[in-house]
Design an enzyme around this catalytic site. Sequence first.
Site, short mmCIF file in Angstrom:
data_model
loop_
_atom_site.label_atom_id
_atom_site.label_comp_id
_atom_site.label_asym_id
_atom_site.label_seq_id
_atom_site.Cartn_x
_atom_site.Cartn_y
_atom_site.Cartn_z
N ASP A 119 -3.56 8.01 4.03
CA ASP A 119 -3.04 6.69 4.41
C ASP A 119 -3.74 6.22 5.69
O ASP A 119 -4.22 7.03 6.49
CB ASP A 119 -1.53 6.79 4.63
CG ASP A 119 -0.87 5.43 4.76
OD1 ASP A 119 -1.50 4.42 4.41
OD2 ASP A 119 0.30 5.38 5.21
N GLU A 120 -3.78 4.91 5.92
CA GLU A 120 -4.34 4.31 7.14
C GLU A 120 -5.73 4.88 7.45
O GLU A 120 -6.05 5.24 8.58
CB GLU A 120 -3.40 4.54 8.34
CG GLU A 120 -1.99 4.02 8.16
CD GLU A 120 -1.90 2.49 8.24
OE1 GLU A 120 -2.95 1.84 8.32
OE2 GLU A 120 -0.77 1.96 8.22
N LYS A 127 0.81 -1.22 0.00
CA LYS A 127 0.00 0.00 0.00
C LYS A 127 0.84 1.27 0.00
O LYS A 127 0.48 2.27 -0.63
CB LYS A 127 -0.96 0.00 1.18
CG LYS A 127 -0.33 0.29 2.53
CD LYS A 127 -1.39 0.43 3.60
CE LYS A 127 -0.76 0.73 4.95
NZ LYS A 127 -0.09 2.03 5.00
N THR A 128 1.98 1.24 0.70
CA THR A 128 2.84 2.42 0.73
C THR A 128 3.37 2.72 -0.66
O THR A 128 3.45 3.89 -1.09
CB THR A 128 4.00 2.22 1.72
OG1 THR A 128 3.48 1.93 3.02
CG2 THR A 128 4.87 3.47 1.80
N GLN A 147 -7.71 -4.22 9.71
CA GLN A 147 -6.55 -3.88 10.54
C GLN A 147 -6.82 -2.66 11.41
O GLN A 147 -5.88 -2.00 11.87
CB GLN A 147 -5.32 -3.65 9.66
CG GLN A 147 -4.89 -4.89 8.88
CD GLN A 147 -3.59 -4.66 8.12
OE1 GLN A 147 -2.51 -4.55 8.70
NE2 GLN A 147 -3.69 -4.62 6.80
N ARG A 204 1.63 -10.72 10.38
CA ARG A 204 3.01 -10.22 10.50
C ARG A 204 4.01 -11.30 10.10
O ARG A 204 5.19 -11.00 9.86
CB ARG A 204 3.34 -9.81 11.94
CG ARG A 204 2.48 -8.72 12.59
CD ARG A 204 2.34 -7.49 11.75
NE ARG A 204 1.13 -7.55 10.94
CZ ARG A 204 0.86 -6.75 9.91
NH1 ARG A 204 1.73 -5.84 9.56
NH2 ARG A 204 -0.27 -6.88 9.23
#
Length: 727
Positions: A216-217, A32-33, A247, A600
Site C-alpha cells: 500500500d502507499e 484503493k483500500t 500524492q 480532500r
Amino acid sequence: MDLLAGLNAQQQQAVMACEGPVLVLAGPGSGKTRVLTHSVAYRISTLGVRSFNLLAVTFTNKAAREMEHRVGELLGGETQGLTLGTFHGICARLLRREAERLPIGQNFVIFDADDQEKLVKQTLKDLNIDEKRFNAGGVHGSISRAKNELIQAKDYLIQTYRDEVVKQVYARYQDLLLASNAVDFDDILLYTANLLEEYPEVRQKYARRYEHILVDEFQDTNTAQYSLLKHLASHHQNIFVVGDEDQSIYRWRGADYRNVQRFEADFPGAKVIKLEQNYRSTQTILNVAMAVIDRNQFRHKKALHTSRGPGQKITWHEAYNDHVAAEYVVDTLALMVSDKRANPGDFAIMYRTNAQSRLLEEAFLKARLPYKLVGAQRFYGRKEVKDVIAYLRLIQNPADEASLLRVINTPGRGIGDKTITTLRTQAARVALSPGAFLLELRRGADSPHYSTLPGRAAPALAAFGEMLYRWLVKRDDSSPLQLMDQILHDLDYESYLDTSTEEGLGRWENVQELRRLATEYTDRSLTDFLQDIALISDQDTVVSAAEAPTLLTFHAAKGLEFPVVFIVGLEDGTLPHSRSKDDPEAMAEERRLFYVGITRAKNQLYLVSALNRTTYGYAEPTDPSPFVMDIPAEFLHGGGSSRKKKVDVRPSEATTWEKFQQTRSGSAVPVKAQYAAGMRVRHAAWGDGMVLNSRLQDGDETVDIFFENVGLKRVAASLAKLVVLTK
C-alpha cells in the site's frame, strides 16, 4: 461472498490481476483500500493461496489494523498465518529470526525518537563537537536520510565541513547503538535490506515463501524499502503495488515517487491499471485538481471522473491581508452553519505550514467558535513559542520562577539540574527569588553570594544573570518586538533550532509568526503583549468537541476527506514555499501538496489568498500562488483583481483593497508610468529608497524599491504615496 460484487470495472480488473508484477495507480477517492483488501481475500479464497505465503505491507499501524479487520470480515476470520503489517514491524520480526547474521543480538531494543536524539547529543559531547553549531536534531536527520538511502557511515560522502562532522557522529552513534544492543527506526530497514542483499540463502528463504506480495502507499517508499521489496519479490515476481505518484508528499523524510518509474523498469512487462473513478468529490473539484497536477512532469496522467455531477464552482476569495483572510474563513463557515447548509464538523481549513494556524486560531477564538487542531500542537503550545514567551515573561517579571526554570538552560549553557537545585537553595537561604539572586550574581566576585556556589556553577549562573540584566535595562524603552529580537540575537536562537533541517525550519517559522504578532504592539507595552497572549492561549477558551471545524496542514490531511474545504495562504512564497523556488523537484512536490488539499473536498472548495501579508509591521503586496493561476476561469467563482475582473462580494463584505479595485476598474483614464530605475524616493513609514524597476500591471504601476532601513519592497504606486527626491 462474491469478492467482485460492487466493484467497478477497473477495480475488478485490479483485484483479479494476481500473476506477475502489477502497478495500480489509484487516484484520490478511488477506493484503493477496498481494492487492496479484496485482492488479498481473492487470492486466498478464490485462487487458493495459503495465508502463510502472502505478505501485505502498509505504512501505519492504523492502516494495517484496518486492512486486517477488513480481510478478516471478507474471509470469515480465516487470516491465520498471513504476514500483514508495517514495513518496520515486519522487518523487526525478520531481524530477530535472523539475528545470528547481524551485529546485534536477538533481544535488541528499538530506540525511539527521544532516545535517538539523546544518543546523538551524547555522541557530540564525546567528540567535543559544539552542539550550538551542530544541532543534535539536524545531525540525526542527516544520518537518517543516509540510512534511508542505504548509505553506511564508512560510505558517507563528504563535500563540506558539516558532512565531515556528520560522518564522525554517524560512526560513533552506530558504535553506541551496538554497545547497547539497540537499533533505531532506520536501522530496521537498513539491516533488513542489507541482510537480503548480502545473504543469498536468506533472500531465497523469504522470496520463496512469499508467493504474493501486496504493498500500500507505494509512492511513499524510500530507497531501503524499495530495495527490500525487490529482494522479496525476486523469486515469484508476484508483486502488487498500489499508489499514486501525484500524492507523494513526504520527500523530506526519504519518500521517492520515482520508485513508481523504477518499478516499471525493474519489472518489465508489469501490468499497469488506473483507478480513475472517484467516489468522493464533484467533477468540478476533480477538474480543478487535474488542471493543477497535470503541469507536473514524469507522472502517469489520470482522467479522474465521478458520477456525482459537476457540483458548485470553486470559490476563490482574495482578502486584503492574512488577518482578513482568516476572518473571512470563520465568517463564511459560521454563516453556512447558521443557515443550516452544513454542520460544524463538515469543515476543514488547510495550510502549508504549522505557523499559519495562529491567525486562524485567533479568528476562531475571537468569534467564540470551537475548532480542532490536527497534526500539531496549538500554536502557543509549541516548544519554541513557549520558550520565547518564557524569556519575555522573565524580563517582565524576574521573580517568575516557572519561566526562569524553563529557559535557564535553553539553549544549553551548562546549567544542569544540580546547579539549578543549588541556585534555588541558596536563593531561599537569603530570602531572594532565584531571578533576583541571579541579578546579584552578575556582579561576580563583588557579589556576597558568588562564593557560596560551587566553582563551575558560579560563572555560568552569573553569565545568565548578566544577560537578564541587559534585557531588563532595555525593557521600559523597547517595544515587545525589539525585546524579542534582542533575545533571539543574544541566544543565536536560529542556529539553536538548526534551520538546515525541515523540522528546525518549521520551528523557526513559528518563531517568526510570533514576531509578526509582536509587530502589532509597536505602541503598546510588553505587559499588554503578554496579557493578550495569555488570554488567547488559555486552554479553557477552546471548547473540546468532536463536532467542530478542523485546522490542519496538507501533510496531516492525507487520507482524510471533508464536505467543505478551505485552503488558505495561497500566495507565491507560501504555496509554493519560497525555499522551493530553485529546486524543480521541490516545486513539483509543492504542487502535489496543493493537489492533495484540493482532493480532500467532497462538495465545496474555497481557495483563499491575501493581497498583502504583514511583515515587520507593514503590509507587503503579494502575488497569488501560480498554482491557482493554472486553474481555468470557467471553474472559478471570484478571483478579484488577479483575474482582472470585478470582485463578486456583497458591499458589506468588500475589503478596503477590493473596494479600491472596483473603483479603479470603472475608470477609463489610462495609467502612465511615473517612476524609473535609479530614482530616489521617500515613503512615509519606510524612509528613503531607490527604485529598482517599475511596470504597469492591472491598471496600476507596481514599483520595486530598495529602502535603506527595511530592504526590498514592492508597492502599488497609487497607494504608496511616494515622494520623488531625485530623478
